[in-house]
Design a protein around this motif. Structure first.
Motif, PDB file in Angstrom:
ATOM      1  N   GLN A  78       7.403   3.976   3.585  1.00  0.00           N
ATOM      2  CA  GLN A  78       8.397   3.386   4.479  1.00  0.00           C
ATOM      3  C   GLN A  78       9.605   2.852   3.703  1.00  0.00           C
ATOM      4  N   ILE A  79       9.339   2.308   2.538  1.00  0.00           N
ATOM      5  CA  ILE A  79      10.438   1.844   1.685  1.00  0.00           C
ATOM      6  C   ILE A  79      11.318   3.022   1.281  1.00  0.00           C
ATOM      7  N   ALA A  80      10.678   4.121   0.857  1.00  0.00           N
ATOM      8  CA  ALA A  80      11.431   5.307   0.446  1.00  0.00           C
ATOM      9  C   ALA A  80      12.273   5.848   1.602  1.00  0.00           C
ATOM     10  N   LEU A  81      11.709   5.883   2.799  1.00  0.00           N
ATOM     11  CA  LEU A  81      12.451   6.351   3.967  1.00  0.00           C
ATOM     12  C   LEU A  81      13.620   5.418   4.282  1.00  0.00           C
ATOM     13  N   GLY A  82      13.373   4.111   4.174  1.00  0.00           N
ATOM     14  CA  GLY A  82      14.437   3.146   4.427  1.00  0.00           C
ATOM     15  C   GLY A  82      15.586   3.286   3.444  1.00  0.00           C
ATOM     16  N   LEU A  83      15.257   3.499   2.177  1.00  0.00           N
ATOM     17  CA  LEU A  83      16.296   3.700   1.170  1.00  0.00           C
ATOM     18  C   LEU A  83      17.085   4.970   1.446  1.00  0.00           C
ATOM     19  N   ALA A  84      16.382   6.018   1.837  1.00  0.00           N
ATOM     20  CA  ALA A  84      17.049   7.280   2.149  1.00  0.00           C
ATOM     21  C   ALA A  84      17.996   7.128   3.332  1.00  0.00           C
ATOM     22  N   ASP A  85      17.673   6.223   4.246  1.00  0.00           N
ATOM     23  CA  ASP A  85      18.527   5.978   5.417  1.00  0.00           C
ATOM     24  C   ASP A  85      19.637   4.965   5.121  1.00  0.00           C
ATOM     25  N   THR A  91      18.238   4.651  -6.026  1.00  0.00           N
ATOM     26  CA  THR A  91      18.561   6.080  -5.999  1.00  0.00           C
ATOM     27  C   THR A  91      17.439   6.954  -6.531  1.00  0.00           C
ATOM     28  N   SER A  92      16.495   6.358  -7.261  1.00  0.00           N
ATOM     29  CA  SER A  92      15.431   7.160  -7.887  1.00  0.00           C
ATOM     30  C   SER A  92      14.028   6.773  -7.425  1.00  0.00           C
ATOM     31  N   TYR A  93      13.930   5.876  -6.457  1.00  0.00           N
ATOM     32  CA  TYR A  93      12.617   5.411  -6.005  1.00  0.00           C
ATOM     33  C   TYR A  93      11.847   6.535  -5.319  1.00  0.00           C
ATOM     34  N   ARG A  94      10.593   6.741  -5.717  1.00  0.00           N
ATOM     35  CA  ARG A  94       9.705   7.721  -5.101  1.00  0.00           C
ATOM     36  C   ARG A  94       8.371   7.044  -4.806  1.00  0.00           C
ATOM     37  N   ALA A  95       7.922   7.139  -3.563  1.00  0.00           N
ATOM     38  CA  ALA A  95       6.733   6.402  -3.131  1.00  0.00           C
ATOM     39  C   ALA A  95       5.497   6.765  -3.944  1.00  0.00           C
ATOM     40  N   GLU A  96       5.244   8.061  -4.150  1.00  0.00           N
ATOM     41  CA  GLU A  96       4.049   8.492  -4.870  1.00  0.00           C
ATOM     42  C   GLU A  96       4.087   8.027  -6.316  1.00  0.00           C
ATOM     43  N   VAL A  97       5.246   8.189  -6.952  1.00  0.00           N
ATOM     44  CA  VAL A  97       5.395   7.768  -8.350  1.00  0.00           C
ATOM     45  C   VAL A  97       5.209   6.253  -8.473  1.00  0.00           C
ATOM     46  N   ALA A  98       5.812   5.502  -7.543  1.00  0.00           N
ATOM     47  CA  ALA A  98       5.701   4.044  -7.575  1.00  0.00           C
ATOM     48  C   ALA A  98       4.254   3.605  -7.389  1.00  0.00           C
ATOM     49  N   HIS A  99       3.522   4.281  -6.497  1.00  0.00           N
ATOM     50  CA  HIS A  99       2.140   3.908  -6.242  1.00  0.00           C
ATOM     51  C   HIS A  99       1.273   4.159  -7.478  1.00  0.00           C
ATOM     52  N   ARG A 100       1.459   5.305  -8.121  1.00  0.00           N
ATOM     53  CA  ARG A 100       0.682   5.608  -9.331  1.00  0.00           C
ATOM     54  C   ARG A 100       1.026   4.641 -10.451  1.00  0.00           C
ATOM     55  N   ALA A 101       2.324   4.313 -10.591  1.00  0.00           N
ATOM     56  CA  ALA A 101       2.742   3.388 -11.646  1.00  0.00           C
ATOM     57  C   ALA A 101       2.152   2.003 -11.438  1.00  0.00           C
ATOM     58  N   THR A 102       2.090   1.561 -10.180  1.00  0.00           N
ATOM     59  CA  THR A 102       1.522   0.248  -9.876  1.00  0.00           C
ATOM     60  C   THR A 102       0.030   0.218 -10.193  1.00  0.00           C
ATOM     61  N   GLU A 103      -0.679   1.281  -9.841  1.00  0.00           N
ATOM     62  CA  GLU A 103      -2.115   1.351 -10.150  1.00  0.00           C
ATOM     63  C   GLU A 103      -2.337   1.334 -11.658  1.00  0.00           C
ATOM     64  N   ASN A 124       0.839  -1.195   0.000  1.00  0.00           N
ATOM     65  CA  ASN A 124       0.000   0.000   0.000  1.00  0.00           C
ATOM     66  C   ASN A 124       0.877   1.248   0.000  1.00  0.00           C
ATOM     67  N   GLN A 125       0.225   2.395  -0.053  1.00  0.00           N
ATOM     68  CA  GLN A 125       0.969   3.645  -0.176  1.00  0.00           C
ATOM     69  C   GLN A 125       1.839   3.913   1.059  1.00  0.00           C
ATOM     70  N   GLN A 126       1.334   3.581   2.230  1.00  0.00           N
ATOM     71  CA  GLN A 126       2.106   3.794   3.453  1.00  0.00           C
ATOM     72  C   GLN A 126       3.368   2.925   3.459  1.00  0.00           C
TER      73      GLN A 126
END
Length: 244
Positions: free
Chosen positions: A13-20, A49-61, A7-9
């Motif tokens: 969390q994935i994006a935050l984990g990658l950033a960390d 390096t390019s993962y974005r949660a919002e973009v990934a969610h829209r692409a999956t939908e 899900n989007q949340q």
């Protein structure tokens, strides 16, 4: 353990984990998801390096919507040998393909490569590849022509007039040697241009630097590939072929 699609949340969390700087396994542990799920999610949506949660969610939908419109595939999944789980194998093939694409290989060529590498025989006909990948024979033919030029596949004559497309166990050795030969051609061509542009001029000096750099890379690549194959190459063990 949660199931179903991310899900989007979870994507946030994935994006935050990658950033960390967290590893995929650690992100998966925190989300109570398989590591393969996180790997597949990240690699098919831009990479670490390019993962974005919002973009990934829209692409999956968008992909899900597109799949609903597509014709359904044969629901009968063929049994897997050696007791493998068919869904797990399919998911891993998707991850492997995505990583090969991220390395710079075009999509269809990467799909054919992954399909061949992950087949126990290491060989399939054009018809078998087209059926497995749900693509046209023309798409397979184009991909094979590219892969053959890169040293990834070779052709063998099968029964009748059919051709088998084969990947050897040392497929990446063959590809690296083909790359080394290709780089060597660039070196020769660059050196031919130095007298044309007159030695000592800016353009000629640039060509000379390119030739020297690539010559070193080509020789080093070929030498490293030879050493690695001699030291590391292993043959597969013979095990019973069973679906249980």
């Amino acid at each position: 353990m949660p199931g179903g699609r991310l899900n989007q949340q979870e994507r946030q969390q994935i994006a935050l984990g990658l950033a960390d700087g967290l590893a995929y396994a650690e992100i998966a542990r925190r989300l109570e998801r398989p590591t393969s799920t996180i790997t597949r999610e990240v690699m098919r949506n831009g990479g670490p390096t390019s993962y974005r949660a919002e973009v990934a969610h829209r692409a999956t939908e968008h992909r899900a919507h597109r799949r609903k419109k597509a014709a359904p595939r044969d629901p009968q999944t063929p049994p897997q040998p050696y007791g493998r789980d068919a869904e797990e194998v399919r998911a891993y093939e998707e991850v492997f393909t995505t990583v090969v694409i991220a390395s710079g290989m075009p999509t269809m060529m990467a799909r054919v490569t992954a399909c061949l590498i992950l087949t126990d025989t290491g060989s399939l006909t054009a018809a078998e590849l087209a059926q497995r990948l749900q693509v046209s024979p023309a798409a397979v033919s184009k991909a094979i022509a590219f892969l053959e030029s890169q040293g990834f596949v070779r052709r063998e004559r099968a029964e009748g007039r059919r051709e088998l497309y084969v990947v050897d166990d040392d497929v990446y050795y063959q590809s690296m040697m083909a790359s080394a030969r290709s780089i060597a051609q660039v070196v020769d061509t660059a050196r031919q241009g130095i007298p044309v542009l007159r030695p000592g001029t800016p353009a000629a000096t640039r060509l000379e630097n390119i030739a020297r750099f690539l010559d070193f890379v080509s020789e080093s690549t070929a030498r490293a590939a030879e050493q690695a194959r001699d030291i590391l190459h292993t043959k597969p063990e013979t095990t019973p072929d069973t679906t249980t």
